[in-house]
Design a protein around this motif. Structure first.
Motif: not given
Length: 137
Positions: A11-18, A115-116
Motif C-alpha cells: 500500500g501507500s499512506l501519504i499524509v500532508h501535515i502542517v 493533516f490531509v
C-alpha cells in the motif's frame, strides 16, 4: 503513486501535515527551516516513515508543510507527537537567543496541527471505482 510492501500487505499512506508556530510568530527563517528539514527527515526514518517533502512558508515564516509516507503500523498522532516534541526542544536549544523575544515559555509549535491524506486519485474517482465494483467496465 507507488505501492510499497509492508509484511503481508501492499500500500501507500501519504499524509500532508502542517505545523504552525506558537502565536504564529514569524520565526521559521531559511536557517531554521533547513534544520527542521534535517531533524524531521531523521525522525521520520526512526518511525519507519519517509519525509518526501518539507517546506516552510517563507513569506509568513510561521508554518511548515510536510509530506510524509507513513508505515501502516504507525499512528499519525504518535508521529506528530514525536516530530513536534523533539523539533521544538532542539530548535529552542539551538536558537535560544533568536527565539528569546518571541517565547518566554518552553514552546515552539502551536498545540494542534493540520493533516490531509493524499494519494493518486481524487475522491470522486475513488467513489466511482468502489460504486462500480461488480459491474463490467
Amino acid at each position: 503513486m507507488r505501492l510499497k510492501p509492508y509484511g503481508h500487505c501492499l500500500g501507500s499512506l501519504i499524509v500532508h501535515i502542517v505545523f504552525v508556530t506558537k502565536y504564529r510568530h514569524p520565526v521559521i527563517t531559511t536557517e531554521v527551516e533547513a534544520r527542521l528539514q534535517s531533524m524531521m527527515s531523521k525522525l521520520c526514518q526512526t518511525q519507519k516513515c519517509t519525509l518526501l517533502e518539507c517546506k516552510a512558508d517563507l513569506g509568513s515564516n510561521d508554518h511548515i508543510h510536510l509530506l510524509v509516507e507513513m508505515a501502516p503500523d504507525i499512528a499519525l498522532s504518535r508521529l506528530v507527537n514525536i516530530l513536534k516534541t523533539i523539533t521544538s526542544r532542539e530548535i529552542r536549544k539551538e536558537y535560544r537567543e533568536f527565539l528569546k523575544p518571541y517565547y518566554w515559555k518552553p514552546v515552539f509549535w502551536k498545540r494542534g496541527y493540520g493533516f490531509v491524506s493524499s494519494g493518486g486519485a481524487s475522491l470522486d474517482v475513488l467513489k466511482r471505482y468502489i460504486e462500480n465494483q461488480g459491474y463490467e467496465d
